[in-house]
Design an enzyme around this catalytic site. Structure first.
Site, PDB file in Angstrom:
ATOM      1  N   LYS A   1       0.840  -1.209   0.000  1.00 43.62           N
ATOM      2  CA  LYS A   1       0.000   0.000   0.000  1.00 43.62           C
ATOM      3  C   LYS A   1       0.871   1.253   0.000  1.00 43.62           C
ATOM      4  O   LYS A   1       0.604   2.213  -0.711  1.00 43.62           O
ATOM      5  CB  LYS A   1      -0.956  -0.005   1.209  1.00 43.62           C
ATOM      6  CG  LYS A   1      -2.075  -1.023   1.058  1.00 43.62           C
ATOM      7  CD  LYS A   1      -2.899  -1.201   2.319  1.00 43.62           C
ATOM      8  CE  LYS A   1      -3.860  -2.373   2.142  1.00 43.62           C
ATOM      9  NZ  LYS A   1      -4.645  -2.681   3.346  1.00 43.62           N
TER      10      LYS A   1
ATOM     11  N   GLN B   1      -5.053  -1.605   9.668  1.00 50.78           N
ATOM     12  CA  GLN B   1      -4.911  -2.919   9.039  1.00 50.78           C
ATOM     13  C   GLN B   1      -5.520  -4.018   9.915  1.00 50.78           C
ATOM     14  O   GLN B   1      -5.298  -4.069  11.117  1.00 50.78           O
ATOM     15  CB  GLN B   1      -3.416  -3.190   8.778  1.00 50.78           C
ATOM     16  CG  GLN B   1      -3.138  -4.462   8.015  1.00 50.78           C
ATOM     17  CD  GLN B   1      -3.633  -4.427   6.561  1.00 50.78           C
ATOM     18  OE1 GLN B   1      -3.556  -3.403   5.892  1.00 50.78           O
ATOM     19  NE2 GLN B   1      -4.166  -5.544   6.086  1.00 50.78           N
TER      20      GLN B   1
ATOM     21  N   ASP C   1     -11.009   2.830   3.737  1.00 48.61           N
ATOM     22  CA  ASP C   1     -11.414   1.433   3.549  1.00 48.61           C
ATOM     23  C   ASP C   1     -12.935   1.320   3.416  1.00 48.61           C
ATOM     24  O   ASP C   1     -13.447   0.280   3.014  1.00 48.61           O
ATOM     25  CB  ASP C   1     -10.968   0.579   4.752  1.00 48.61           C
ATOM     26  CG  ASP C   1      -9.597  -0.051   4.558  1.00 48.61           C
ATOM     27  OD1 ASP C   1      -9.183  -0.221   3.389  1.00 48.61           O
ATOM     28  OD2 ASP C   1      -8.953  -0.393   5.568  1.00 48.61           O
TER      29      ASP C   1
END
Ligand code: NAD
Length: 284
Positions: A49, A93, A116
């Protein structure tokens, strides 16, 4: 009939070019990631990422926190990033160590920075048909279907899997594109018959080659989200033999996977644009 391969790698490169242009125009976009503990797969995802962000000119802020961090300390980091005006997107995460409350952590995120798309506010906005930040994987699938001009309106779509990060948002996006959507899952009876109805099939299960070629309706568009590590390497949820019946199919690897990171970057730009527009309109 041999299916057209929906090339996620090529399309991801195109999306990243678009993102890089947007970043250059907007200037100074920041993405923060929070990684708790030392799950090896998470380390790889975070590295990918960051590399992808840097490549399009998004500045990244890499927060690594010890596995034994308290919930309170973790929330303090999230709140600090919420308040930091140089940060446009924040992602935490998953998975987190067991003593931490993942739901509470996501709920603490500023929904405007939730790239997200996991915050209940963003999930709710999607449900209501007014999405802003949508989970990157289903968003990437929609972009692929659009790129290959797969007709969605009125089509029968079947999504296998009902997770909050893939299956459910996928079903809502297809519904909003006017498909007739069925969601299949672990309790579905006669999966083969359900799948056989699908003009568009999205498999997001995590069982190698669960969907066999004979289940596929001739001429269907087949999107394989599954990523299963086997002795034969990385394979999807759909048997590659499905390409003989499908009109369109995504490969694994090189299909949905590369699109996910590209759409995360696109979400970061979207978040930056929306937040800046709001800040500009704020009364003094
Ligand atoms: P999950 O485990 O949260 O959900 C799996 C879903 O599959 C569940 O809703 C379950 O009901 C359903 N299911 C399980 N067994 C089934 C069966 N036999 N028949 C029908 N349905 C069944 O998984 P997830 O997070 O949604 O991920 C699904 C897959 O997609 C995994 O392989 C994951 O690695 C992959 N994934 C890929 C990307 C990507 O970028 N390519 C991103 C996210 C997830």
């Amino acid at each position: 009939m041999a299916a057209t391969i929906m090339d996620g790698k090529a399309l991801a490169a195109k999306v990243k070019e678009e993102v890089a242009r947007d970043v250059a125009e907007l200037g100074g976009i920041g993405l923060a990631t929070v990684l708790v503990g030392d799950d090896p797969a998470s380390h790889i995802y975070i590295r990918l990422k960051h590399e992808a962000a840097e490549a399009v000119g998004i500045r990244s802020d890499d927060r690594r926190l010890p596995a034994d961090i308290s919930q309170e300390e973790l929330l303090e980091v999230v709140e600090e990033l919420n308040a930091d005006d140089s940060i446009d997107g924040v992602l935490v995460q998953s998975p987190m160590p067991d003593h931490l409350d993942e739901e509470l952590t996501v709920e603490t995120l500023d929904p405007a920075k939730d790239v997200d798309g996991f915050h209940p506010r963003n999930a709710g906005a999607l449900y209501l048909g007014e999405p802003l930040l949508v989970p990157a994987t289903p968003l990437g699938v929609m972009r692929m279907l659009e790129e290959y001009e797969v007709e969605l309106s009125g089509a029968r779509a079947v999504v296998i899997g009902r997770s909050n990060i893939v299956g459910k948002p996928m079903a809502h996006l297809l519904l909003q594109a006017n498909a007739t959507v069925t969601v299949a899952h672990s309790r579905t009876r006669d999966l083969a018959a359900v799948v056989n109805e699908a003009d568009i099939l999205v498999a997001a299960v995590g069982v190698a080659h669960l969907v066999t070629a004979d289940m596929i309706k001739t001429g269907a568009a087949v999107v394989d989200v599954g990523m299963n590590r086997t002795e034969a390497g990385l394979v999807g949820d759909v048997d590659p033999g499905a390409a003989d019946r499908a009109a369109f199919i995504t490969p694994v690897p090189g299909g949905v996977g590369p699109m996910t990171i590209a759409m995360l970057l696109a979400n970061t730009v979207k978040a930056a644009r929306a937040r800046r527009a709001r800040l500009a309109n704020r009364p003094d």
